[in-house]
Scaffold this motif. Structure first.
Motif, PDB file in Angstrom:
ATOM      1  N   SER A  64       0.851  -1.182   0.000  1.00 38.54           N
ATOM      2  CA  SER A  64       0.000   0.000   0.000  1.00 38.54           C
ATOM      3  C   SER A  64       0.889   1.235   0.000  1.00 38.54           C
ATOM      4  O   SER A  64       2.029   1.204   0.455  1.00 38.54           O
ATOM      5  CB  SER A  64      -0.931   0.008   1.217  1.00 38.54           C
ATOM      6  OG  SER A  64      -0.191   0.069   2.403  1.00 38.54           O
ATOM      7  N   PHE A  65       0.354   2.332  -0.518  1.00 34.27           N
ATOM      8  CA  PHE A  65       1.047   3.616  -0.548  1.00 34.27           C
ATOM      9  C   PHE A  65       0.006   4.704  -0.704  1.00 34.27           C
ATOM     10  O   PHE A  65      -1.134   4.446  -1.088  1.00 34.27           O
ATOM     11  CB  PHE A  65       2.088   3.672  -1.675  1.00 34.27           C
ATOM     12  CG  PHE A  65       1.518   3.539  -3.050  1.00 34.27           C
ATOM     13  CD1 PHE A  65       1.297   4.661  -3.836  1.00 34.27           C
ATOM     14  CD2 PHE A  65       1.201   2.300  -3.575  1.00 34.27           C
ATOM     15  CE1 PHE A  65       0.769   4.537  -5.117  1.00 34.27           C
ATOM     16  CE2 PHE A  65       0.683   2.164  -4.848  1.00 34.27           C
ATOM     17  CZ  PHE A  65       0.467   3.286  -5.626  1.00 34.27           C
ATOM     18  N   GLN A  66       0.381   5.945  -0.377  1.00 35.12           N
ATOM     19  CA  GLN A  66      -0.566   7.050  -0.460  1.00 35.12           C
ATOM     20  C   GLN A  66       0.055   8.200  -1.234  1.00 35.12           C
ATOM     21  O   GLN A  66       0.891   8.926  -0.709  1.00 35.12           O
ATOM     22  CB  GLN A  66      -0.988   7.511   0.918  1.00 35.12           C
ATOM     23  CG  GLN A  66      -2.090   8.540   0.857  1.00 35.12           C
ATOM     24  CD  GLN A  66      -2.760   8.711   2.197  1.00 35.12           C
ATOM     25  OE1 GLN A  66      -2.296   8.218   3.203  1.00 35.12           O
ATOM     26  NE2 GLN A  66      -3.864   9.414   2.196  1.00 35.12           N
ATOM     27  N   PRO A  67      -0.363   8.385  -2.495  1.00 38.95           N
ATOM     28  CA  PRO A  67       0.116   9.527  -3.269  1.00 38.95           C
ATOM     29  C   PRO A  67      -0.418  10.829  -2.672  1.00 38.95           C
ATOM     30  O   PRO A  67      -1.438  10.834  -1.990  1.00 38.95           O
ATOM     31  CB  PRO A  67      -0.469   9.304  -4.668  1.00 38.95           C
ATOM     32  CG  PRO A  67      -0.973   7.914  -4.682  1.00 38.95           C
ATOM     33  CD  PRO A  67      -1.227   7.517  -3.266  1.00 38.95           C
ATOM     34  N   ASP A  68       0.268  11.936  -2.930  1.00 36.57           N
ATOM     35  CA  ASP A  68      -0.172  13.235  -2.425  1.00 36.57           C
ATOM     36  C   ASP A  68      -1.582  13.558  -2.888  1.00 36.57           C
ATOM     37  O   ASP A  68      -1.899  13.462  -4.080  1.00 36.57           O
ATOM     38  CB  ASP A  68       0.768  14.343  -2.899  1.00 36.57           C
ATOM     39  CG  ASP A  68       2.126  14.281  -2.223  1.00 36.57           C
ATOM     40  OD1 ASP A  68       2.188  13.733  -1.109  1.00 36.57           O
ATOM     41  OD2 ASP A  68       3.094  14.780  -2.803  1.00 36.57           O
ATOM     42  N   GLY A  69      -2.438  13.912  -1.939  1.00 36.42           N
ATOM     43  CA  GLY A  69      -3.795  14.341  -2.259  1.00 36.42           C
ATOM     44  C   GLY A  69      -4.733  13.241  -2.712  1.00 36.42           C
ATOM     45  O   GLY A  69      -5.789  13.519  -3.259  1.00 36.42           O
ATOM     46  N   GLN A  70      -4.354  11.986  -2.536  1.00 33.99           N
ATOM     47  CA  GLN A  70      -5.203  10.871  -2.958  1.00 33.99           C
ATOM     48  C   GLN A  70      -5.381   9.900  -1.810  1.00 33.99           C
ATOM     49  O   GLN A  70      -4.585   9.886  -0.871  1.00 33.99           O
ATOM     50  CB  GLN A  70      -4.583  10.151  -4.159  1.00 33.99           C
ATOM     51  CG  GLN A  70      -4.514  11.016  -5.395  1.00 33.99           C
ATOM     52  CD  GLN A  70      -4.236  10.179  -6.626  1.00 33.99           C
ATOM     53  OE1 GLN A  70      -4.422   8.983  -6.647  1.00 33.99           O
ATOM     54  NE2 GLN A  70      -3.773  10.840  -7.667  1.00 33.99           N
ATOM     55  N   PRO A  71      -6.412   9.062  -1.875  1.00 35.81           N
ATOM     56  CA  PRO A  71      -6.602   8.070  -0.815  1.00 35.81           C
ATOM     57  C   PRO A  71      -5.542   6.971  -0.885  1.00 35.81           C
ATOM     58  O   PRO A  71      -4.807   6.852  -1.865  1.00 35.81           O
ATOM     59  CB  PRO A  71      -7.991   7.494  -1.112  1.00 35.81           C
ATOM     60  CG  PRO A  71      -8.196   7.725  -2.565  1.00 35.81           C
ATOM     61  CD  PRO A  71      -7.461   8.991  -2.892  1.00 35.81           C
ATOM     62  N   LEU A  72      -5.481   6.184   0.171  1.00 35.86           N
ATOM     63  CA  LEU A  72      -4.544   5.069   0.248  1.00 35.86           C
ATOM     64  C   LEU A  72      -4.828   4.086  -0.887  1.00 35.86           C
ATOM     65  O   LEU A  72      -5.975   3.703  -1.114  1.00 35.86           O
ATOM     66  CB  LEU A  72      -4.688   4.365   1.599  1.00 35.86           C
ATOM     67  CG  LEU A  72      -3.710   3.249   1.886  1.00 35.86           C
ATOM     68  CD1 LEU A  72      -2.321   3.824   2.121  1.00 35.86           C
ATOM     69  CD2 LEU A  72      -4.152   2.470   3.103  1.00 35.86           C
ATOM     70  N   LEU A  73      -3.793   3.698  -1.616  1.00 30.10           N
ATOM     71  CA  LEU A  73      -3.927   2.744  -2.713  1.00 30.10           C
ATOM     72  C   LEU A  73      -3.233   1.446  -2.339  1.00 30.10           C
ATOM     73  O   LEU A  73      -2.201   1.452  -1.656  1.00 30.10           O
ATOM     74  CB  LEU A  73      -3.295   3.294  -3.994  1.00 30.10           C
ATOM     75  CG  LEU A  73      -3.910   4.557  -4.571  1.00 30.10           C
ATOM     76  CD1 LEU A  73      -3.089   5.035  -5.764  1.00 30.10           C
ATOM     77  CD2 LEU A  73      -5.337   4.310  -5.001  1.00 30.10           C
TER      78      LEU A  73
END
Length: 78
Positions: free
Chosen positions: A23-32
């Motif tokens: 899992s990772f969280q790009p800036d301004g986006q939900p956890l992917l």
């Protein structure tokens, strides 16, 4: 100093295997969450559940816990 940065990035990359769920969280986006698809020189390619391909720095990835669906859990024991 650059060598130590490369060493840490490489060690983080090698702690993951192709096929691992991360899992990772790009800036301004939900956890992917997604699956590790391949290693690149400085990044790891991750294919998300919705089919997107991301190149992510290995330091930003975390192992994701696999959720077990009720039908995957097998028969219930009484």
């Amino acid at each position: 100093l650059r060598f130590f940065q490369q060493y840490r990035a490489h060690a983080a990359m090698m702690s993951l295997s192709i096929g691992d769920r991360v899992s990772f969280q790009p800036d301004g986006q939900p956890l992917l969450t997604g699956i590790v698809a391949r290693y690149n020189k400085k990044t790891v390619s991750v294919v998300t559940e919705c089919g997107q391909r991301w190149n992510v720095s290995p330091g930003l990835l975390r192992r994701a816990e696999r959720t077990i669906e009720p039908d995957e859990a097998g028969p219930r024991r009484s």
